[in-house]
Design a protein around this motif. Sequence first.
Motif, PDB file in Angstrom:
ATOM      1  N   PRO A 113      -1.317  16.684  38.875  1.00 56.37           N
ATOM      2  CA  PRO A 113      -0.300  16.564  37.836  1.00 56.37           C
ATOM      3  C   PRO A 113       0.745  15.505  38.185  1.00 56.37           C
ATOM      4  O   PRO A 113       1.139  15.354  39.348  1.00 56.37           O
ATOM      5  CB  PRO A 113       0.349  17.955  37.799  1.00 56.37           C
ATOM      6  CG  PRO A 113      -0.585  18.853  38.542  1.00 56.37           C
ATOM      7  CD  PRO A 113      -1.280  17.995  39.548  1.00 56.37           C
ATOM      8  N   VAL A 114       1.191  14.780  37.160  1.00 59.80           N
ATOM      9  CA  VAL A 114       2.280  13.811  37.279  1.00 59.80           C
ATOM     10  C   VAL A 114       3.323  14.192  36.239  1.00 59.80           C
ATOM     11  O   VAL A 114       3.123  13.991  35.043  1.00 59.80           O
ATOM     12  CB  VAL A 114       1.798  12.361  37.031  1.00 59.80           C
ATOM     13  CG1 VAL A 114       2.963  11.383  37.177  1.00 59.80           C
ATOM     14  CG2 VAL A 114       0.666  11.997  37.975  1.00 59.80           C
ATOM     15  N   GLY A 115       4.426  14.803  36.680  1.00 60.80           N
ATOM     16  CA  GLY A 115       5.453  15.236  35.748  1.00 60.80           C
ATOM     17  C   GLY A 115       6.253  14.060  35.211  1.00 60.80           C
ATOM     18  O   GLY A 115       6.711  13.215  35.985  1.00 60.80           O
ATOM     19  N   ILE A 116       6.405  14.002  33.891  1.00 60.22           N
ATOM     20  CA  ILE A 116       7.182  12.934  33.254  1.00 60.22           C
ATOM     21  C   ILE A 116       8.532  13.501  32.838  1.00 60.22           C
ATOM     22  O   ILE A 116       8.604  14.427  32.022  1.00 60.22           O
ATOM     23  CB  ILE A 116       6.456  12.361  32.018  1.00 60.22           C
ATOM     24  CG1 ILE A 116       5.048  11.892  32.391  1.00 60.22           C
ATOM     25  CG2 ILE A 116       7.275  11.227  31.415  1.00 60.22           C
ATOM     26  CD1 ILE A 116       5.014  10.745  33.363  1.00 60.22           C
ATOM     27  N   SER A 117       9.606  12.960  33.377  1.00 61.23           N
ATOM     28  CA  SER A 117      10.943  13.454  33.068  1.00 61.23           C
ATOM     29  C   SER A 117      11.303  13.173  31.613  1.00 61.23           C
ATOM     30  O   SER A 117      11.100  12.055  31.123  1.00 61.23           O
ATOM     31  CB  SER A 117      11.977  12.785  33.978  1.00 61.23           C
ATOM     32  OG  SER A 117      13.291  13.069  33.525  1.00 61.23           O
ATOM     33  N   PRO A 118      11.862  14.165  30.904  1.00 61.66           N
ATOM     34  CA  PRO A 118      12.311  13.936  29.526  1.00 61.66           C
ATOM     35  C   PRO A 118      13.445  12.915  29.453  1.00 61.66           C
ATOM     36  O   PRO A 118      13.706  12.357  28.382  1.00 61.66           O
ATOM     37  CB  PRO A 118      12.799  15.324  29.083  1.00 61.66           C
ATOM     38  CG  PRO A 118      12.161  16.289  30.024  1.00 61.66           C
ATOM     39  CD  PRO A 118      12.029  15.562  31.320  1.00 61.66           C
ATOM     40  N   ALA A 119      14.107  12.674  30.587  1.00 65.50           N
ATOM     41  CA  ALA A 119      15.227  11.733  30.610  1.00 65.50           C
ATOM     42  C   ALA A 119      14.768  10.278  30.607  1.00 65.50           C
ATOM     43  O   ALA A 119      15.573   9.372  30.360  1.00 65.50           O
ATOM     44  CB  ALA A 119      16.110  11.992  31.839  1.00 65.50           C
ATOM     45  N   LEU A 120      13.491  10.040  30.876  1.00 66.65           N
ATOM     46  CA  LEU A 120      12.980   8.668  30.909  1.00 66.65           C
ATOM     47  C   LEU A 120      12.794   8.135  29.493  1.00 66.65           C
ATOM     48  O   LEU A 120      12.366   8.867  28.592  1.00 66.65           O
ATOM     49  CB  LEU A 120      11.643   8.613  31.652  1.00 66.65           C
ATOM     50  CG  LEU A 120      11.631   9.041  33.124  1.00 66.65           C
ATOM     51  CD1 LEU A 120      10.226   8.884  33.693  1.00 66.65           C
ATOM     52  CD2 LEU A 120      12.634   8.243  33.939  1.00 66.65           C
ATOM     53  N   ASP A 121      13.108   6.855  29.299  1.00 70.56           N
ATOM     54  CA  ASP A 121      12.830   6.250  28.004  1.00 70.56           C
ATOM     55  C   ASP A 121      11.352   5.880  27.938  1.00 70.56           C
ATOM     56  O   ASP A 121      10.601   6.058  28.905  1.00 70.56           O
ATOM     57  CB  ASP A 121      13.733   5.037  27.752  1.00 70.56           C
ATOM     58  CG  ASP A 121      13.574   3.936  28.799  1.00 70.56           C
ATOM     59  OD1 ASP A 121      12.466   3.778  29.345  1.00 70.56           O
ATOM     60  OD2 ASP A 121      14.563   3.223  29.080  1.00 70.56           O
ATOM     61  N   ASP A 122      10.920   5.374  26.786  1.00 71.36           N
ATOM     62  CA  ASP A 122       9.497   5.091  26.594  1.00 71.36           C
ATOM     63  C   ASP A 122       8.961   4.087  27.604  1.00 71.36           C
ATOM     64  O   ASP A 122       7.852   4.243  28.136  1.00 71.36           O
ATOM     65  CB  ASP A 122       9.258   4.573  25.173  1.00 71.36           C
ATOM     66  CG  ASP A 122       9.443   5.664  24.119  1.00 71.36           C
ATOM     67  OD1 ASP A 122       9.427   6.844  24.501  1.00 71.36           O
ATOM     68  OD2 ASP A 122       9.608   5.327  22.935  1.00 71.36           O
ATOM     69  N   GLN A 124      10.085   3.451  30.657  1.00 69.57           N
ATOM     70  CA  GLN A 124       9.997   4.064  31.982  1.00 69.57           C
ATOM     71  C   GLN A 124       8.818   5.021  32.066  1.00 69.57           C
ATOM     72  O   GLN A 124       8.095   5.065  33.070  1.00 69.57           O
ATOM     73  CB  GLN A 124      11.299   4.795  32.305  1.00 69.57           C
ATOM     74  CG  GLN A 124      12.492   3.883  32.525  1.00 69.57           C
ATOM     75  CD  GLN A 124      13.794   4.667  32.636  1.00 69.57           C
ATOM     76  OE1 GLN A 124      14.057   5.567  31.836  1.00 69.57           O
ATOM     77  NE2 GLN A 124      14.596   4.332  33.634  1.00 69.57           N
ATOM     78  N   SER A 125       8.617   5.801  30.996  1.00 68.60           N
ATOM     79  CA  SER A 125       7.492   6.736  30.977  1.00 68.60           C
ATOM     80  C   SER A 125       6.167   5.991  31.073  1.00 68.60           C
ATOM     81  O   SER A 125       5.272   6.377  31.836  1.00 68.60           O
ATOM     82  CB  SER A 125       7.522   7.576  29.694  1.00 68.60           C
ATOM     83  OG  SER A 125       8.669   8.394  29.646  1.00 68.60           O
ATOM     84  N   GLU A 126       6.060   4.920  30.311  1.00 67.67           N
ATOM     85  CA  GLU A 126       4.824   4.133  30.343  1.00 67.67           C
ATOM     86  C   GLU A 126       4.611   3.518  31.718  1.00 67.67           C
ATOM     87  O   GLU A 126       3.475   3.404  32.194  1.00 67.67           O
ATOM     88  CB  GLU A 126       4.873   3.037  29.274  1.00 67.67           C
ATOM     89  CG  GLU A 126       4.805   3.559  27.846  1.00 67.67           C
ATOM     90  CD  GLU A 126       3.556   4.388  27.585  1.00 67.67           C
ATOM     91  OE1 GLU A 126       2.477   4.021  28.110  1.00 67.67           O
ATOM     92  OE2 GLU A 126       3.667   5.408  26.881  1.00 67.67           O
ATOM     93  N   TRP A 127       5.704   3.124  32.382  1.00 64.52           N
ATOM     94  CA  TRP A 127       5.583   2.558  33.730  1.00 64.52           C
ATOM     95  C   TRP A 127       5.052   3.602  34.703  1.00 64.52           C
ATOM     96  O   TRP A 127       4.159   3.315  35.512  1.00 64.52           O
ATOM     97  CB  TRP A 127       6.929   2.028  34.212  1.00 64.52           C
ATOM     98  CG  TRP A 127       6.819   1.359  35.556  1.00 64.52           C
ATOM     99  CD1 TRP A 127       6.548   0.048  35.806  1.00 64.52           C
ATOM    100  CD2 TRP A 127       6.931   2.004  36.843  1.00 64.52           C
ATOM    101  NE1 TRP A 127       6.484  -0.170  37.167  1.00 64.52           N
ATOM    102  CE2 TRP A 127       6.715   1.009  37.822  1.00 64.52           C
ATOM    103  CE3 TRP A 127       7.198   3.299  37.256  1.00 64.52           C
ATOM    104  CZ2 TRP A 127       6.747   1.288  39.186  1.00 64.52           C
ATOM    105  CZ3 TRP A 127       7.228   3.588  38.607  1.00 64.52           C
ATOM    106  CH2 TRP A 127       7.009   2.588  39.561  1.00 64.52           C
ATOM    107  N   VAL A 128       5.591   4.835  34.634  1.00 61.98           N
ATOM    108  CA  VAL A 128       5.141   5.911  35.525  1.00 61.98           C
ATOM    109  C   VAL A 128       3.662   6.208  35.276  1.00 61.98           C
ATOM    110  O   VAL A 128       2.877   6.364  36.221  1.00 61.98           O
ATOM    111  CB  VAL A 128       5.986   7.187  35.324  1.00 61.98           C
ATOM    112  CG1 VAL A 128       5.346   8.375  36.039  1.00 61.98           C
ATOM    113  CG2 VAL A 128       7.402   6.973  35.836  1.00 61.98           C
TER     114      VAL A 128
END
Length: 392
Positions: A113-122, A124-128
């Motif tokens: 699993p890779v948790g995506i923080s809700p605080a990240l913008d689109d 940043q999320s795409e980068w992760v």
Amino acid sequence: MLSSLVEYPCHGAFFRDDRVVRARDGILRYGGLNPSLTELLDVAVHRYAGRVAVEEDDGRSLTFSQLWAAAARIAGGLKERGVEIGDRVAVRQSMGLGWVEAFIGVLLAGGVPVGISPALDDAQSEWVIADSGSVLILDGEMPDGVSYIDDGAGPEELVLLSYAPDASGSLRGVELSNENLLSTIESVVHARGFSDEGLRNLLVDPELHTVGSLVELLSTLVVGGTALLTASRDVVTWRGTGADVLTAAPTVLVQAAENSKAVNFVRRTLRWIDYRGVGLSADQARLLHRTFPDAKHFLCWGMTETCGAGLALPDECAVTHAGSVGIAFGGMEVALFGPDAARGYGELLCRGPGVMRGYWNRPEVTEKCFTGDWFHTGDTACIDSDGFVRIV
């Protein structure tokens, strides 16, 4: 003046655990651990099948057997979509039942699993998602297939990839193994004195994508407890939950204690107060103890790189050592690095069974962050003669 590395022994009077022994590599480790997180959870599911495992604000809940069955179907759906052993899967569900189902489903599929923080913008999320190499994103309707449960993995294998910011704010993936998580869960359960009688842990505004919050959840489940997930910081909404453990950020707890309505919030049935941070002032510690006098107070400090734990302040030391984040526990050891290390001041270093494998795809950064087995936290700290740590 040359820098030096000075080890500081922790106080043996607190959190003693005879299951922790020094291994051949010189690191303190737990003996007799389950080989994987999925196997530990499987034991809990079969032992506490009919108990409620997770419950939300609106009363929706899942028993252990229901949670396991739902996660196994998600795992089957993931396998049908081509997820293989060791594949990373991004979890971007809301912080509730769906998140827990998705997380365990990825584990049962043999994925990471890779948790995506809700605080990240689109962006940043795409980068992760790209950096982790995630092959799939769980952010809506879950895959549903024939129930599937992977046989598990070894203690040293990657079980979670958790992204955290470095000093500059840039995100980097922290590799956490089965041993990291299993050791941390064991240490937290032991230090708190959790029993298997069926405790109810109210997790206020949980951030399950972080390993610290995740350990809170897992430490509750493995003893057959119920994780109560609430997004509300309003004390009034906490009433009637039957919670005997209250887990929240220090600021939330202090605000609750300053609210007169909190005084009557299961004051006599609340058995534990759990929070994380860099320590409370003496006045704040006294306030919490006056508000919840019958509860044990557990302050825990940790980084993503230490699996969210490593230091804890004993309840009886909350006022006498106000401002401290406590002493090392659960096999963690501490040291200071720098020209003043011998005088109790310098960069805080940690080593133990909860310290990460390294940074994802960043071998050069990993190498720089370790001196032998010692991980450089980047935090400046003071350590007294009894091993109590204060983050400067």
